[in-house]
Design a protein around this motif. Structure first.
Motif, PDB file in Angstrom:
ATOM      1  N   GLY A   1      -3.266  -9.633  10.653  1.00  0.00           N
ATOM      2  CA  GLY A   1      -3.170 -10.339  11.923  1.00  0.00           C
ATOM      3  C   GLY A   1      -1.787 -10.918  12.157  1.00  0.00           C
ATOM      4  N   GLY A   2      -1.489 -11.189  13.424  1.00  0.00           N
ATOM      5  CA  GLY A   2      -0.201 -11.774  13.770  1.00  0.00           C
ATOM      6  C   GLY A   2      -0.166 -13.264  13.498  1.00  0.00           C
ATOM      7  N   ASN A   3       0.986 -13.844  13.819  1.00  0.00           N
ATOM      8  CA  ASN A   3       1.108 -15.288  13.668  1.00  0.00           C
ATOM      9  C   ASN A   3       1.060 -15.954  15.031  1.00  0.00           C
ATOM     10  N   ALA A   4       1.514 -17.186  15.113  1.00  0.00           N
ATOM     11  CA  ALA A   4       1.437 -17.920  16.380  1.00  0.00           C
ATOM     12  C   ALA A   4       2.261 -17.272  17.471  1.00  0.00           C
TER      13      ALA A   4
ATOM     14  N   GLY B   1      -6.885  -1.910   6.778  1.00  0.00           N
ATOM     15  CA  GLY B   1      -7.189  -3.301   7.039  1.00  0.00           C
ATOM     16  C   GLY B   1      -7.805  -3.956   5.813  1.00  0.00           C
ATOM     17  N   GLU B   2      -8.048  -5.280   5.891  1.00  0.00           N
ATOM     18  CA  GLU B   2      -8.601  -6.003   4.756  1.00  0.00           C
ATOM     19  C   GLU B   2      -9.958  -5.425   4.373  1.00  0.00           C
ATOM     20  N   GLY B   3     -10.130  -5.160   3.088  1.00  0.00           N
ATOM     21  CA  GLY B   3     -11.392  -4.615   2.584  1.00  0.00           C
ATOM     22  C   GLY B   3     -11.412  -3.109   2.457  1.00  0.00           C
ATOM     23  N   ASP B   4     -10.418  -2.437   3.013  1.00  0.00           N
ATOM     24  CA  ASP B   4     -10.386  -0.971   2.895  1.00  0.00           C
ATOM     25  C   ASP B   4      -9.990  -0.571   1.474  1.00  0.00           C
ATOM     26  N   PRO B   5     -10.603   0.489   0.936  1.00  0.00           N
ATOM     27  CA  PRO B   5     -10.304   0.903  -0.440  1.00  0.00           C
ATOM     28  C   PRO B   5      -8.931   1.560  -0.546  1.00  0.00           C
ATOM     29  N   VAL B   6      -8.425   1.580  -1.746  1.00  0.00           N
ATOM     30  CA  VAL B   6      -7.177   2.297  -2.020  1.00  0.00           C
ATOM     31  C   VAL B   6      -7.539   3.750  -2.277  1.00  0.00           C
ATOM     32  N   ALA B   7      -7.177   4.606  -1.337  1.00  0.00           N
ATOM     33  CA  ALA B   7      -7.515   6.028  -1.461  1.00  0.00           C
ATOM     34  C   ALA B   7      -6.313   6.837  -1.008  1.00  0.00           C
ATOM     35  N   LEU B   8      -5.533   7.324  -1.982  1.00  0.00           N
ATOM     36  CA  LEU B   8      -4.334   8.081  -1.688  1.00  0.00           C
ATOM     37  C   LEU B   8      -4.475   9.499  -2.204  1.00  0.00           C
TER      38      LEU B   8
ATOM     39  N   SER C   1      -3.648  12.909  -4.213  1.00  0.00           N
ATOM     40  CA  SER C   1      -3.094  13.073  -5.562  1.00  0.00           C
ATOM     41  C   SER C   1      -1.761  13.807  -5.563  1.00  0.00           C
ATOM     42  N   SER C   2      -1.434  14.466  -4.433  1.00  0.00           N
ATOM     43  CA  SER C   2      -0.177  15.214  -4.359  1.00  0.00           C
ATOM     44  C   SER C   2       0.415  15.061  -2.962  1.00  0.00           C
ATOM     45  N   GLY C   3       1.679  15.425  -2.863  1.00  0.00           N
ATOM     46  CA  GLY C   3       2.376  15.311  -1.594  1.00  0.00           C
ATOM     47  C   GLY C   3       2.972  13.931  -1.411  1.00  0.00           C
ATOM     48  N   PRO C   4       4.043  13.802  -0.616  1.00  0.00           N
ATOM     49  CA  PRO C   4       4.687  12.506  -0.419  1.00  0.00           C
ATOM     50  C   PRO C   4       3.751  11.482   0.225  1.00  0.00           C
ATOM     51  N   VAL C   5       3.927  10.230  -0.181  1.00  0.00           N
ATOM     52  CA  VAL C   5       3.198   9.102   0.419  1.00  0.00           C
ATOM     53  C   VAL C   5       4.223   8.070   0.879  1.00  0.00           C
ATOM     54  N   VAL C   6       4.095   7.657   2.126  1.00  0.00           N
ATOM     55  CA  VAL C   6       4.928   6.583   2.675  1.00  0.00           C
ATOM     56  C   VAL C   6       4.015   5.408   2.977  1.00  0.00           C
ATOM     57  N   LEU C   7       4.288   4.277   2.353  1.00  0.00           N
ATOM     58  CA  LEU C   7       3.482   3.073   2.525  1.00  0.00           C
ATOM     59  C   LEU C   7       4.295   2.056   3.318  1.00  0.00           C
ATOM     60  N   VAL C   8       3.819   1.711   4.512  1.00  0.00           N
ATOM     61  CA  VAL C   8       4.548   0.813   5.407  1.00  0.00           C
ATOM     62  C   VAL C   8       3.882  -0.558   5.375  1.00  0.00           C
ATOM     63  N   VAL C   9       4.669  -1.575   5.045  1.00  0.00           N
ATOM     64  CA  VAL C   9       4.113  -2.921   4.919  1.00  0.00           C
ATOM     65  C   VAL C   9       4.965  -3.908   5.700  1.00  0.00           C
TER      66      VAL C   9
ATOM     67  N   ARG D   1       3.028 -12.168   1.238  1.00  0.00           N
ATOM     68  CA  ARG D   1       2.399 -13.467   1.476  1.00  0.00           C
ATOM     69  C   ARG D   1       0.950 -13.339   1.954  1.00  0.00           C
ATOM     70  N   THR D   2       0.393 -12.139   1.840  1.00  0.00           N
ATOM     71  CA  THR D   2      -1.009 -11.906   2.187  1.00  0.00           C
ATOM     72  C   THR D   2      -1.696 -11.334   0.956  1.00  0.00           C
ATOM     73  N   PRO D   3      -2.514 -12.122   0.256  1.00  0.00           N
ATOM     74  CA  PRO D   3      -3.043 -11.690  -1.046  1.00  0.00           C
ATOM     75  C   PRO D   3      -3.695 -10.323  -1.045  1.00  0.00           C
ATOM     76  N   TRP D   4      -4.533 -10.045  -0.056  1.00  0.00           N
ATOM     77  CA  TRP D   4      -5.224  -8.751  -0.108  1.00  0.00           C
ATOM     78  C   TRP D   4      -4.237  -7.596   0.035  1.00  0.00           C
ATOM     79  N   GLN D   5      -3.193  -7.797   0.859  1.00  0.00           N
ATOM     80  CA  GLN D   5      -2.199  -6.738   1.022  1.00  0.00           C
ATOM     81  C   GLN D   5      -1.386  -6.553  -0.261  1.00  0.00           C
ATOM     82  N   ALA D   6      -0.982  -7.669  -0.882  1.00  0.00           N
ATOM     83  CA  ALA D   6      -0.222  -7.576  -2.130  1.00  0.00           C
ATOM     84  C   ALA D   6      -1.013  -6.833  -3.198  1.00  0.00           C
ATOM     85  N   ASP D   7      -2.324  -7.119  -3.275  1.00  0.00           N
ATOM     86  CA  ASP D   7      -3.179  -6.430  -4.249  1.00  0.00           C
ATOM     87  C   ASP D   7      -3.279  -4.938  -3.910  1.00  0.00           C
ATOM     88  N   TRP D   8      -3.389  -4.630  -2.618  1.00  0.00           N
ATOM     89  CA  TRP D   8      -3.525  -3.237  -2.189  1.00  0.00           C
ATOM     90  C   TRP D   8      -2.256  -2.458  -2.549  1.00  0.00           C
TER      91      TRP D   8
END
Length: 474
Positions: free
Chosen positions: A361-364, A389-396, A398-406, A411-418
């Motif tokens: 989510g956004g901020n103020a 989104g929050e609660g979605d499993p980590v499912a990547l 097994s091959s081919g490039p992956v780009v993860l945009v954050v 500062r968001t615990p669930w995102q840091a864990d993901w």
């Protein structure tokens, strides 16, 4: 398509009908087409329609010329359905306040930029010396050459300072005509002395003001060239404009189809003559792919036959390329975004990637509107996209490039864990941090830090990932 075909495309300003760019336009842009003009037939829906067209076109060619006629007053495209919010040139000339003319031009430039337009086919700097003129009238600043010259220069300088290139028109002057060129060929039978004192003065002023482009007119001045209208006159375009006046900007032909309808039915031959005379860029009108193909074939054949030199075409294309650079949308912003990028490790994609975007989510201040996945998809650099989104499993994969945009995942615990879990599963993941750089942890092997999620920040990141220069040639 041959390199010669691409060279011809680089000197064509196409057009089309309908509510969105057809597939042939996208293909032509990919093969070097300089750009397009938006016509009334494209504008059902007002400014939203303009934005829809420009966004679609720039996904294919970010630096394309996108032109329209926004003179203000009677001739408007942004407000085609409701009428212009600005009074037009004659009213500004009557007020005779150069600062006000400059303010109006700056305001129009801001609106054009906001809609994605980078070339305005305005202002008309014709001296309206004949009140019976059927085509200029209130489009002119007035009947005095000095007044038209002064206001034309003020308009040009202000609009170009505002980031929109200007195409002054209609060289060598349309204000003394009493014939509409859409119906018959106008003739202005005045002495060379009168022409220089009256018609030419505003164009001299425009050149001194640094105008990026000038549009030629289908008008014959017998004292200057009794055999050819200006669009096809080497005496006017080369001898006068290039040699005498020293102008090196783009000369844009008025609609080639008009000339072709006036005793010159072979539109391909007309195009060749326009280049021979000194035109750099041909305005084609909303006539579709057959017209561009016909002109390309005729010009290519003329070059091969030696009746049109390759050097002439190359010089024209170089001028148009310079105009595209001058008119490049967000050129300064994109360059700044490029310079802000910080890259570590191998980030250029070797194949289309799975693009994963973590969303919170956004901020103020609200949520930033960003998507790197959209840009990579448009470039053919994404095989699939995944919004997390929050609660979605980590499912990547097994091959081919992956780009993860954050964006500020640190500062968001669930995102840091993901992110941590994703890196454990695929250590070769390329992380693109579009917020603060703290998202690039020591576990990241390859990363791009953009320091913001603005459109140009994401374009700069897409460049590095795809290996393509979105602000120039690809």
């Amino acid at each position: 398509m041959t390199e010669l075909d691409r060279l011809v495309n680089a000197c064509l300003l196409g057009g089309y009908t309908g509510a969105e760019p057809p597939s042939w336009v996208h293909s032509a842009l990919e093969h070097g087409l300089a750009g397009v003009t938006l016509f009334p037939s494209n504008l059902d829906g007002g400014r939203q329609a303009v934005v829809r067209h420009t966004r679609a076109l720039r996904r294919t060619a970010p630096d394309a010329l996108i032109a329209l006629d926004e003179e203000g007053g009677d001739v408007t495209r942004l407000d085609y359905e409701s009428g212009s919010a600005y009074p037009g040139n004659l009213a500004l000339g009557e007020i005779d306040d150069l600062a006000l003319t400059a303010e109006v031009a700056a305001a129009i430039a801001a609106e054009l930029k906001a809609c994605g337009v980078n070339l305005n086919l305005a202002p008309s700097i014709d001296v309206n010396s004949d009140p019976d003129n059927p085509i200029i009238g209130v489009r002119s600043f007035g009947a005095r050459p000095d007044l038209v010259a002064a206001h034309g220069a003020a308009f040009i300088e202000s609009m170009q300072d505002g980031g929109v290139s200007v195409c002054a028109k209609h060289f060598p002057g349309h204000g003394a005509t009493v014939t509409d060129p859409h119906h018959a060929l106008p003739i202005v039978d005045v002495s060379a002395e009168t022409f220089r004192a009256r018609e030419l003065a505003p164009f001299v002023s425009a050149i001194k003001a640094g105008v990026h482009a000038m549009m030629t007119a289908h008008v014959v001045y017998p004292a200057l060239d009794p055999d050819n209208p200006a669009t096809l006159s080497r005496r006017l375009l080369h001898d006068l404009v290039r040699e005498e006046l020293g102008y090196n900007g783009v000369l844009l032909s008025s609609a080639i189809a008009i000339e072709a309808g006036q005793g010159n039915p072979d539109i391909g031959a007309v195009a060749v003559r326009a280049f021979q005379a000194g035109s750099d860029l041909l305005l084609l009108g909303p006539d579709g792919p057959d017209l561009t193909a016909t002109i390309r074939a005729s010009v290519t054949e003329a070059v091969r036959a030696g009746t049109l030199s390759l050097e002439t075409l190359e010089t024209a294309a170089a001028r148009v390329s310079t105009l595209r650079t001058l008119a490049a949308p967000r050129a300064l912003g994109l360059e700044a975004a490029r310079r802000a990028l910080r890259v570590d490790g191998p980030v250029e994609l070797t194949a289309p990637a799975t693009v994963v975007e973590l969303r919170a989510g956004g901020n103020a201040l609200g949520e930033a509107h960003w998507s790197l996945a959209d840009r990579l998809t448009a470039l053919g650099a994404a095989s699939s996209t995944l919004l997390v989104g929050e609660g979605d499993p980590v499912a990547l994969p097994s091959s081919g490039p992956v780009v993860l945009v954050v964006r500020d995942a640190y500062r968001t615990p669930w995102q840091a864990d993901w992110v941590a879990a994703a890196l454990a599963a695929r250590p070769d993941t390329i992380v693109v941090a579009v917020g603060l750089p703290d998202d690039v942890t020591p576990q990241v092997k390859a990363s791009i830090r953009t320091y913001g999620a603005g459109a140009v920040n994401l374009e700069a990141a897409a460049e590095r990932l795809s290996g393509r220069d979105l602000g120039g040639e690809s």
